[in-house]
Design a protein around this motif. Structure first.
Motif, PDB file in Angstrom:
ATOM      1  N   UNK A   1       0.493  -1.465   0.111  1.00  0.00           N
ATOM      2  CA  UNK A   1      -0.453  -0.229  -0.067  1.00  0.00           C
ATOM      3  C   UNK A   1       1.100   1.302  -0.166  1.00  0.00           C
ATOM      4  N   UNK A   2       1.915   1.031   0.482  1.00  0.00           N
ATOM      5  CA  UNK A   2       3.143   2.528   0.927  1.00  0.00           C
ATOM      6  C   UNK A   2       3.419   2.947  -0.462  1.00  0.00           C
ATOM      7  N   UNK A   3       3.425   1.862  -1.538  1.00  0.00           N
ATOM      8  CA  UNK A   3       4.442   2.222  -2.770  1.00  0.00           C
ATOM      9  C   UNK A   3       3.268   3.334  -3.650  1.00  0.00           C
ATOM     10  N   UNK A   4       2.242   3.809  -3.126  1.00  0.00           N
ATOM     11  CA  UNK A   4       1.222   4.954  -3.857  1.00  0.00           C
ATOM     12  C   UNK A   4       1.987   6.147  -3.358  1.00  0.00           C
ATOM     13  N   UNK A   5       2.700   6.022  -2.129  1.00  0.00           N
ATOM     14  CA  UNK A   5       3.551   7.450  -1.788  1.00  0.00           C
ATOM     15  C   UNK A   5       5.090   7.854  -2.369  1.00  0.00           C
ATOM     16  N   UNK A   6       4.997   6.889  -3.371  1.00  0.00           N
ATOM     17  CA  UNK A   6       6.219   6.912  -5.152  1.00  0.00           C
ATOM     18  C   UNK A   6       6.350   8.539  -5.676  1.00  0.00           C
ATOM     19  N   UNK A   7       5.293   8.300  -5.887  1.00  0.00           N
ATOM     20  CA  UNK A   7       4.046   8.971  -7.254  1.00  0.00           C
ATOM     21  C   UNK A   7       3.230  10.112  -6.632  1.00  0.00           C
ATOM     22  N   UNK A   8       2.802  10.980  -7.631  1.00  0.00           N
ATOM     23  CA  UNK A   8       1.564  12.156  -7.130  1.00  0.00           C
ATOM     24  C   UNK A   8       0.553  11.658  -6.562  1.00  0.00           C
ATOM     25  N   UNK A   9       0.006  11.566  -5.306  1.00  0.00           N
ATOM     26  CA  UNK A   9      -0.581  10.557  -4.615  1.00  0.00           C
ATOM     27  C   UNK A   9      -1.911  11.569  -4.004  1.00  0.00           C
ATOM     28  N   UNK A  10      -2.251  12.480  -4.692  1.00  0.00           N
ATOM     29  CA  UNK A  10      -3.241  13.937  -4.500  1.00  0.00           C
ATOM     30  C   UNK A  10      -4.376  13.270  -5.235  1.00  0.00           C
ATOM     31  N   UNK A  11      -5.562  13.865  -4.325  1.00  0.00           N
ATOM     32  CA  UNK A  11      -6.803  13.259  -4.931  1.00  0.00           C
ATOM     33  C   UNK A  11      -7.491  13.311  -6.026  1.00  0.00           C
ATOM     34  N   UNK A  12      -6.998  14.489  -7.053  1.00  0.00           N
ATOM     35  CA  UNK A  12      -7.101  14.907  -8.013  1.00  0.00           C
ATOM     36  C   UNK A  12      -6.439  14.114  -9.472  1.00  0.00           C
ATOM     37  N   UNK A  13      -4.814  13.416  -8.976  1.00  0.00           N
ATOM     38  CA  UNK A  13      -4.739  11.837  -9.475  1.00  0.00           C
ATOM     39  C   UNK A  13      -5.389  11.276 -10.045  1.00  0.00           C
ATOM     40  N   UNK A  14      -5.931  10.799  -8.519  1.00  0.00           N
ATOM     41  CA  UNK A  14      -7.205   9.387  -8.970  1.00  0.00           C
ATOM     42  C   UNK A  14      -8.177  10.093  -9.701  1.00  0.00           C
ATOM     43  N   UNK A  15      -9.216  10.672  -9.447  1.00  0.00           N
ATOM     44  CA  UNK A  15      -9.360  11.360  -9.946  1.00  0.00           C
ATOM     45  C   UNK A  15      -9.492  11.459 -11.640  1.00  0.00           C
ATOM     46  N   UNK A  16      -8.569  11.608 -12.484  1.00  0.00           N
ATOM     47  CA  UNK A  16      -8.159  11.741 -14.038  1.00  0.00           C
ATOM     48  C   UNK A  16      -7.640  10.474 -14.089  1.00  0.00           C
ATOM     49  N   UNK A  17      -7.145   9.984 -13.453  1.00  0.00           N
ATOM     50  CA  UNK A  17      -6.813   8.439 -13.498  1.00  0.00           C
ATOM     51  C   UNK A  17      -8.125   7.705 -13.787  1.00  0.00           C
ATOM     52  N   UNK A  18      -9.187   8.149 -12.930  1.00  0.00           N
ATOM     53  CA  UNK A  18     -10.396   6.515 -13.296  1.00  0.00           C
ATOM     54  C   UNK A  18     -11.055   7.137 -14.609  1.00  0.00           C
ATOM     55  N   UNK A  19     -10.777   8.582 -15.169  1.00  0.00           N
ATOM     56  CA  UNK A  19     -11.443   9.264 -15.710  1.00  0.00           C
ATOM     57  C   UNK A  19     -11.089   8.419 -17.154  1.00  0.00           C
ATOM     58  N   UNK A  20      -9.601   8.329 -17.066  1.00  0.00           N
ATOM     59  CA  UNK A  20      -8.776   8.105 -18.461  1.00  0.00           C
ATOM     60  C   UNK A  20      -9.364   6.317 -18.738  1.00  0.00           C
ATOM     61  N   UNK A  21      -9.179   5.694 -17.399  1.00  0.00           N
ATOM     62  CA  UNK A  21     -10.037   4.225 -17.242  1.00  0.00           C
ATOM     63  C   UNK A  21     -10.755   4.422 -17.951  1.00  0.00           C
ATOM     64  N   UNK A  22     -12.391   4.607 -17.721  1.00  0.00           N
ATOM     65  CA  UNK A  22     -13.544   5.034 -18.027  1.00  0.00           C
ATOM     66  C   UNK A  22     -13.765   5.201 -19.729  1.00  0.00           C
ATOM     67  N   UNK A  23     -12.921   6.194 -20.018  1.00  0.00           N
ATOM     68  CA  UNK A  23     -12.447   6.742 -21.202  1.00  0.00           C
ATOM     69  C   UNK A  23     -11.808   5.703 -22.297  1.00  0.00           C
ATOM     70  N   UNK A  24     -10.752   5.040 -21.541  1.00  0.00           N
ATOM     71  CA  UNK A  24     -10.312   3.122 -22.713  1.00  0.00           C
ATOM     72  C   UNK A  24     -11.261   2.187 -22.923  1.00  0.00           C
ATOM     73  N   UNK A  25     -11.702   2.480 -21.394  1.00  0.00           N
ATOM     74  CA  UNK A  25     -13.163   0.919 -21.657  1.00  0.00           C
ATOM     75  C   UNK A  25     -13.980   1.288 -22.287  1.00  0.00           C
TER      76      UNK A  25
END
Length: 319
Positions: free
Chosen positions: A4-28
């Motif tokens: 779980x702590x490996x999430x801290x190795x990169x950008x871990x702010x809420x907006x990064x998750x929001x954008x990535x989930x949006x990108x996931x659903x765009x692709x999927x």
């Protein structure tokens, strides 16, 4: 806790998750579904038929079940690609950080979990078959079956990998760092995993009690991930589960309607057999894996507090 702590190795702010989930659903749901939409439109006789049934019922349009399975798998593959793209570019993390704490993916773990669950799945089916042979019809169609077998072995793991990377990897780490507790992350990802299967025909046929199976399976896979510090075991288990489901037995009311070896013609119901995995098989698999890989420190890994580590460099940190 390192996984779980490996999430801290990169950008871990809420907006990064929001954008990535949006990108996931765009692709999927947009890019990945285009081939399926095209085929469905080709087979439909008019726009009304296309809009009402084309994307969720291949039999209505006369689409070959193997083609439909392949097109559905492609949607998950597209989702996986866009998810990994988001992890790499938005979170600025290495892809392996959502898969394992090890320096490279341990494929021996994948194949071990795959083998164990495949053996259990095959054994339980054939025991049930010999006890209730009238519940099944032999459905072997050589050409269609071997095409199904190739699609299932080569491409179905793409579908299960998308789900595992998303739930047991990406979201497990995200929720773990947000709520600072591994069990909360395990619980939330298991419930979301179950709810996203709520549209499956099994739920409509048997009722919402079936959600116990989906949520419970998500919980099991999450335990694998937290105890083993990676998703290799859950990847193998999930792949075996879906391949067996696609290749071995199908029914008119199941999510996987394929050219499987057997057709289940029994009227579905909730009985003792439904609860058998939770009572016998899941605890057994946890026991086998724990002995195989020497799992220890259960309380800390499953219920411990998630703390931000001290980062020494890109590849090394103190938990």
């Amino acid at each position: 806790m390192k996984f779980i702590q490996q999430a801290y190795k990169g950008e871990n702010n809420w907006w990064a998750y929001l954008l990535t989930i949006f990108l996931l659903f765009f692709g999927w749901q947009l890019i990945g579904i285009l081939p399926l939409v095209g085929v469905a439109f080709f087979y439909s006789e008019d726009v009304g038929e296309f809009s009402s049934a084309a994307l969720d019922n291949f039999t209505t349009l006369g689409i070959n079940s193997n083609l439909y399975l392949g097109l559905m798998i492609f949607t998950f593959f597209a989702g996986l690609v866009f998810l990994l793209l988001g992890i790499k570019t938005i979170h600025k993390r290495k892809i392996i950080s959502v898969i394992t704490t090890r320096k490279k993916i341990d494929w021996s773990r994948f194949f071990y979990a795959f083998t164990v669950w495949a053996i259990i799945g095959l054994a339980t089916f054939f025991i049930d078959y010999f006890m209730s042979p009238n519940d099944y019809v032999f459905n072997f169609q050589p050409m269609q079956f071997f095409i199904l077998l190739i699609i299932s072995l080569l491409f179905l793991p793409l579908q299960t990998s998308m789900e595992e990377v998303l739930f047991r990897g990406y979201l497990m780490q995200g929720f773990g760092t947000w709520f600072k507790n591994s069990f909360v992350a395990l619980l939330i990802t298991s419930v979301i995993f179950g709810l996203l299967h709520g549209a499956n025909p099994e739920v409509e046929k048997l009722g919402w009690i079936v959600m116990i199976y989906y949520i419970g399976t998500g919980f099991l896979l999450g335990i694998f991930t937290l105890m083993d510090e990676g998703i290799e075991l859950s990847l193998g288990f999930h792949a075996a589960n879906n391949i067996i489901a696609a290749v071995l037995v199908t029914s008119k009311w199941a999510a996987f309607q394929t050219e499987a070896l057997f057709l289940d013609i029994a009227e579905p119901n909730i009985d003792f057999e439904f609860f058998l995995p939770f009572i016998v098989f899941y605890p057994f698999v946890i026991f086998v894996f724990s002995k195989k890989y020497g799992w220890t420190n259960w309380k800390e890994k499953l219920f411990g507090t998630v703390r931000k580590p001290i980062v020494l460099n890109e590849d090394e940190f103190i938990a």
